[in-house]
Every structure is written in structure tokens, then in C-alpha cells.
Scaffold this motif. Sequence first.
Motif, PDB file in Angstrom:
ATOM      1  N   ALA A  87       0.861  -1.190   0.000  1.00  0.00           N
ATOM      2  CA  ALA A  87       0.000   0.000   0.000  1.00  0.00           C
ATOM      3  C   ALA A  87       0.892   1.232   0.000  1.00  0.00           C
ATOM      4  CB  ALA A  87      -0.910   0.006   1.221  1.00  0.00           C
ATOM      5  N   THR A  88       0.512   2.239  -0.768  1.00  0.00           N
ATOM      6  CA  THR A  88       1.251   3.501  -0.826  1.00  0.00           C
ATOM      7  C   THR A  88       0.285   4.668  -0.700  1.00  0.00           C
ATOM      8  OG1 THR A  88       1.133   3.485  -3.259  1.00  0.00           O
ATOM      9  CG2 THR A  88       3.140   2.596  -2.243  1.00  0.00           C
ATOM     10  N   GLY A  89       0.739   5.751  -0.087  1.00  0.00           N
ATOM     11  CA  GLY A  89      -0.075   6.958   0.037  1.00  0.00           C
ATOM     12  C   GLY A  89       0.739   8.163  -0.366  1.00  0.00           C
ATOM     13  N   GLY A  90       0.078   9.161  -0.953  1.00  0.00           N
ATOM     14  CA  GLY A  90       0.857  10.267  -1.491  1.00  0.00           C
ATOM     15  C   GLY A  90       0.247  11.640  -1.406  1.00  0.00           C
ATOM     16  N   GLY A  91       0.974  12.567  -2.015  1.00  0.00           N
ATOM     17  CA  GLY A  91       0.575  13.967  -2.043  1.00  0.00           C
ATOM     18  C   GLY A  91      -0.590  14.249  -2.959  1.00  0.00           C
ATOM     19  N   ASP A  92      -1.057  13.230  -3.679  1.00  0.00           N
ATOM     20  CA  ASP A  92      -2.250  13.378  -4.520  1.00  0.00           C
ATOM     21  C   ASP A  92      -3.520  13.033  -3.748  1.00  0.00           C
ATOM     22  OD1 ASP A  92      -1.651  10.717  -4.253  1.00  0.00           O
ATOM     23  OD2 ASP A  92      -1.478  10.303  -6.393  1.00  0.00           O
ATOM     24  N   ASP A  93      -3.400  12.871  -2.423  1.00  0.00           N
ATOM     25  CA  ASP A  93      -4.536  12.665  -1.509  1.00  0.00           C
ATOM     26  C   ASP A  93      -5.172  11.280  -1.624  1.00  0.00           C
ATOM     27  OD1 ASP A  93      -3.936  15.349  -1.267  1.00  0.00           O
ATOM     28  OD2 ASP A  93      -5.846  16.067  -2.084  1.00  0.00           O
ATOM     29  N   VAL A  94      -4.489  10.329  -2.246  1.00  0.00           N
ATOM     30  CA  VAL A  94      -5.049   8.990  -2.388  1.00  0.00           C
ATOM     31  C   VAL A  94      -4.023   7.948  -1.952  1.00  0.00           C
ATOM     32  CG1 VAL A  94      -6.570   9.651  -4.292  1.00  0.00           C
ATOM     33  CG2 VAL A  94      -4.295   8.723  -4.782  1.00  0.00           C
ATOM     34  N   ALA A  95      -4.523   6.742  -1.726  1.00  0.00           N
ATOM     35  CA  ALA A  95      -3.685   5.578  -1.458  1.00  0.00           C
ATOM     36  C   ALA A  95      -4.007   4.516  -2.501  1.00  0.00           C
ATOM     37  CB  ALA A  95      -3.929   5.046  -0.051  1.00  0.00           C
ATOM     38  N   PHE A  96      -3.020   3.692  -2.789  1.00  0.00           N
ATOM     39  CA  PHE A  96      -3.214   2.583  -3.721  1.00  0.00           C
ATOM     40  C   PHE A  96      -2.741   1.298  -3.057  1.00  0.00           C
ATOM     41  CE2 PHE A  96      -2.947   6.081  -6.806  1.00  0.00           C
ATOM     42  CZ  PHE A  96      -4.005   5.773  -7.664  1.00  0.00           C
ATOM     43  N   VAL A  97      -3.318   0.189  -3.490  1.00  0.00           N
ATOM     44  CA  VAL A  97      -2.846  -1.139  -3.116  1.00  0.00           C
ATOM     45  C   VAL A  97      -2.489  -1.865  -4.405  1.00  0.00           C
ATOM     46  CG1 VAL A  97      -3.392  -3.315  -1.956  1.00  0.00           C
ATOM     47  CG2 VAL A  97      -4.367  -1.161  -1.106  1.00  0.00           C
ATOM     48  N   PHE A  98      -1.299  -2.503  -4.435  1.00  0.00           N
ATOM     49  CA  PHE A  98      -0.890  -3.233  -5.627  1.00  0.00           C
ATOM     50  C   PHE A  98      -0.068  -4.455  -5.244  1.00  0.00           C
ATOM     51  CE2 PHE A  98       2.461  -0.143  -4.834  1.00  0.00           C
ATOM     52  CZ  PHE A  98       3.644  -0.827  -5.089  1.00  0.00           C
ATOM     53  N   ASP A  99       0.056  -5.385  -6.181  1.00  0.00           N
ATOM     54  CA  ASP A  99       0.843  -6.600  -6.003  1.00  0.00           C
ATOM     55  C   ASP A  99       2.210  -6.363  -6.621  1.00  0.00           C
ATOM     56  OD1 ASP A  99       2.027  -9.133  -6.214  1.00  0.00           O
ATOM     57  OD2 ASP A  99       0.089 -10.136  -6.399  1.00  0.00           O
ATOM     58  N   SER A 100       3.269  -6.511  -5.828  1.00  0.00           N
ATOM     59  CA  SER A 100       4.618  -6.149  -6.280  1.00  0.00           C
ATOM     60  C   SER A 100       5.365  -7.315  -6.934  1.00  0.00           C
ATOM     61  CB  SER A 100       5.438  -5.659  -5.085  1.00  0.00           C
ATOM     62  OG  SER A 100       5.611  -6.699  -4.125  1.00  0.00           O
ATOM     63  N   THR A 101       4.723  -8.458  -7.150  1.00  0.00           N
ATOM     64  CA  THR A 101       5.459  -9.642  -7.611  1.00  0.00           C
ATOM     65  C   THR A 101       5.729  -9.663  -9.106  1.00  0.00           C
ATOM     66  OG1 THR A 101       3.367 -10.859  -7.751  1.00  0.00           O
ATOM     67  CG2 THR A 101       4.673 -11.129  -5.747  1.00  0.00           C
ATOM     68  N   ALA A 102       4.941  -8.950  -9.905  1.00  0.00           N
ATOM     69  CA  ALA A 102       5.161  -8.953 -11.350  1.00  0.00           C
ATOM     70  C   ALA A 102       6.518  -8.350 -11.664  1.00  0.00           C
ATOM     71  CB  ALA A 102       4.049  -8.175 -12.048  1.00  0.00           C
ATOM     72  N   GLU A 103       7.219  -8.953 -12.623  1.00  0.00           N
ATOM     73  CA  GLU A 103       8.543  -8.478 -12.978  1.00  0.00           C
ATOM     74  C   GLU A 103       8.666  -8.312 -14.482  1.00  0.00           C
ATOM     75  OE1 GLU A 103      11.673 -10.873 -11.475  1.00  0.00           O
ATOM     76  OE2 GLU A 103      10.882 -10.923  -9.433  1.00  0.00           O
ATOM     77  N   SER A 104       9.526  -7.386 -14.869  1.00  0.00           N
ATOM     78  CA  SER A 104       9.829  -7.180 -16.278  1.00  0.00           C
ATOM     79  C   SER A 104      11.198  -6.555 -16.378  1.00  0.00           C
ATOM     80  CB  SER A 104       8.784  -6.268 -16.933  1.00  0.00           C
ATOM     81  OG  SER A 104       9.247  -5.857 -18.210  1.00  0.00           O
ATOM     82  N   PRO A 105      12.041  -6.966 -17.343  1.00  0.00           N
ATOM     83  CA  PRO A 105      13.361  -6.373 -17.482  1.00  0.00           C
ATOM     84  C   PRO A 105      13.350  -5.078 -18.268  1.00  0.00           C
ATOM     85  CG  PRO A 105      13.088  -8.099 -19.103  1.00  0.00           C
ATOM     86  CD  PRO A 105      11.841  -8.098 -18.257  1.00  0.00           C
ATOM     87  N   LEU A 106      12.168  -4.697 -18.780  1.00  0.00           N
ATOM     88  CA  LEU A 106      12.100  -3.546 -19.661  1.00  0.00           C
ATOM     89  C   LEU A 106      11.809  -2.266 -18.902  1.00  0.00           C
ATOM     90  CD1 LEU A 106      10.089  -5.180 -22.569  1.00  0.00           C
ATOM     91  CD2 LEU A 106      12.577  -5.020 -22.283  1.00  0.00           C
TER      92      LEU A 106
END
Length: 473
Positions: A87-106
Motif C-alpha cells: 500500500a502507498t499513500g501520497g501527495g495526490d490525496d489517495v492511497a493505492f494497493v498493488f501486487d509487487s510480484t510482477a517483474e519485467s526487465p524492460l
Amino acid sequence: MASQAIPHLGDVQDDEEEEAAMLDPAEAGEEIPSDPDAPMDSDPEDGEGEGADLEIQLQNDSSAHFDAHTSSIFCIAAHPVHPEIIATGGGDDVAFVFDSTAESPLLPASYQSAPLAAAAERESLTPLAKLDGHKDSVNALQFSLPSGEYLISGGLDGQLRVYADSSGAGQAWVFIAAAQEVEEVNWVLACPDPNHPNHFAMGASDGSVWVYSITPAAPHLTITQAYYLHTASCTAGAWSPDGTTMVTVGEDASLYAWDVFSASGAQSPSVSLTSSDARFAVDGGLFSVAISPTGTYAAAGGAGGAIRVISLPHDSKAEPKSKSKGKTKNKSTASGEILACLQVQSDVVESLAFSPAPAPYLASGSVDGSVAVFDTQHEFRLRRQIPGAHGEYAVVRVEFAPNGQTLTSAGMDGVVRRWNMRGGAGLGEGHGLVSELRGHRGEGEGGGVLGFVHSRGRIVTAGDDGVSLVFVP
């Protein structure tokens, strides 16, 4: 992990027009071709445009990124059962939840050496949930303990908002409750006491400290305790490993320990230290706090590099005995005793971290860019000092990896560094630098690292550039 505001680094300016900071795989460098025929002060009026001969290559070591935020990411948290859920929260007044397992070398096309190669563009990780409702920056986030049933967000609008995991695996979140008792929330911290699940504490800009419980039934959010002893902003808090004691510090240079769930000690602090005690006084205030793995003492960091180590109430029978020869054994001490006064750094101690047992370390990260490590088994003797660990840029966070022998630090230079506590192998002779993880813009360009979490062998960051990067060291 405590999620807290960063009031001592100065206000991080929001810039909605800044480009999301995914950087190039080559190392940072500047190549300016030599042209002996060109006058030193020639004007770029040939149609080439200013900087036409300037090639900038920037390094990105990340395996994935999340860039849904439109402003700085101020806080980050990992799910306690499914640590890949971030979960992340920021200066745009919102929070997000995401799955960090996806990977890509690009990498994103805008940061490739050949920007027009759209086919090489790396897509951002997809949000699982967008959590809105705050009217100002989200600067504190925590998943509840022990199982992460709830996600708590705190904002500069003074709101606390609670979301429930409707999937049972961190994949979907629904809003269930809100509360607003203060003007600004500084930090939120989940309680680890297994006898009091889904409790958390909150520290506010007015100096107040609140403890809440979350329940499945309405009204969902209930105040358990409230404390009002700090006379200035409550800058940081920490729970003992068993969740029975909470320590808070403030800009008024005060420290209080609370036996939150004790009938006899819930309203009166078990430890009370203020600037009126000359031995404890820290001119300029306290801004960070951590509690040892045994729960027997706490370290508080403040202005001018000052650190105070304080004994806490504890059960002496439960305290482990030192088995190492020649090492200082823990002595029976009274609660609230000043065990050490340390000062090897020159500016605010922004972050403190104890290593997991049995490793005997206390690490401190300072706004002066340095990292210091103390030996908790030898009367807090300085074990290692790393001046310029992040150059001239503030160190925002230090944290030990679960093995207790690797220290991770992050700073406003935009770099995550890993240090081996066992020796000086690797880069940075004598300091044990293991690796550098780059990808944020950093170096005064609005791309510092404002936080990070360890997540199943990964390190996931919160960037001032509005991007969260996933590194696999």
C-alpha cells in the motif's frame, strides 16, 4: 513498520507536471562532446536547441514499478501475511494497493537510450484498489495485525480512514469507517499484541496520541485511549515487540512510555522524560524512536545527532541472558533510566532501527547524510560510522533485513544502499557496502526515497518522484 510523516526534511513540494521517474539502465553520467571550434559562450541559435549535444544516461536497477500516483509517495506498507501486497499513500490525496510480484526487465520508453522504441516500454504494475476520501496528502499507512484484515490511512487533513479486506488475500478493499480528532496525522502504527488484535496507535501534530480498535461490526472504529502530554507535535512512536508498551516522542523533546492495556498504567506513563531533565534534554526536539527486540530499552533520536537510550518496564525473568564471553551483560535497571547519551552525527536523527536478535546492532540515519551503527552488547559503543553514506543528502530510513546482518538505508539522493555488518567487503572500503539500487531521480531533483519495505526478498520503495520501484537485490 511505522509509517510516519517527515517533518524535518522540509516540505516536499508537489509537482503535478513532473515526469514519473523511471530511469535508464546505464549508470548516471554526463557526456559533453568536446568541440575546440565552438566559442565557450556560443548561443544555441542554429536550430539545434539548448542542450542538443548533451547526453544523459541514468541507471535503473528495478525489476518492476508502480506509477499511478500523480505526486510524491509519502508512505508505504507491506501486508503482514501477504507481503507482496503493498500500500502507498501520497501527495495526490489517495492511497493505492498493488501486487509487487510482477517483474519485467524492460523500462518505460521515455527512459530508454532509444526513446522511440515503444515496443520496449515496460508497463506499470496494476493497482488492486484506489483508496480515496482524504482531502490532503496521505502520509501514514498501516495494515492491521496480526493478519492484515484492515488497512488504516492517515492524512494531513486529520482523517483516519479504515478499509476492510473483502477478498481475504489483500486483493480487494472496501471503506468501512473514518474518524477525525486532530488537524494533522503524523504517524500510524499497528499494535503487535496478539491479545489485542486490530488495534493501532496514531500520533498527531498537536502532540496528542490516540489508540483505536477496529471491529467487524459497526461503528468499526473505537477510541481505546487518548494521551495529551506532549506539548508539541508527536513526531514518532513505537510498540514493544509484544505490544504491551508504546513509546512516543515529540518536538518538545519529551519521551513517554505507556502501558496501554494495563488497568493501572493506561492513563499515567510508566516512563516520563522531558527537557526539564538536563541529562535527557535534546535542544531542537526528538524525531525518531525504536524499541529493542527484548523490549527492555528504547532509543530516541533528535536534533544535532543526539540519541538517548532509555530503560523500559519489563519482566526480568523473560529477558534473555548474554552467552557471549567478554560482552556486557544486561543489568537490572529501573524503568526510565538513561542508559546512554550518544552523539556522532551532526544533524537530526531521522531514523533508528534495532537488528533482529541475536545480532547486537542499533543503526541511526541522519539528515547529514551519514549512517552510524552502535553495539548494544558493548555499552552502545560505536561499531561503524559511515559519513556520506548518501552523500550530502538526508538519510530518510534505515532498517535491518530479517537476517540481522544486512542494513538497508535510503535517502534523498534517490538511492537504496545495503551494508554488510560483518565486514568491509565490497565498495566503500571499511564500510561494508554490498550494493546500490538506483532508479529514482534523486540528487535534489525531487526524486528521493521517502520510505521502503522489505517484501519476500524484494525491496519496494516510496519515491518523492511519485513512483514505487521494486528491487530484487
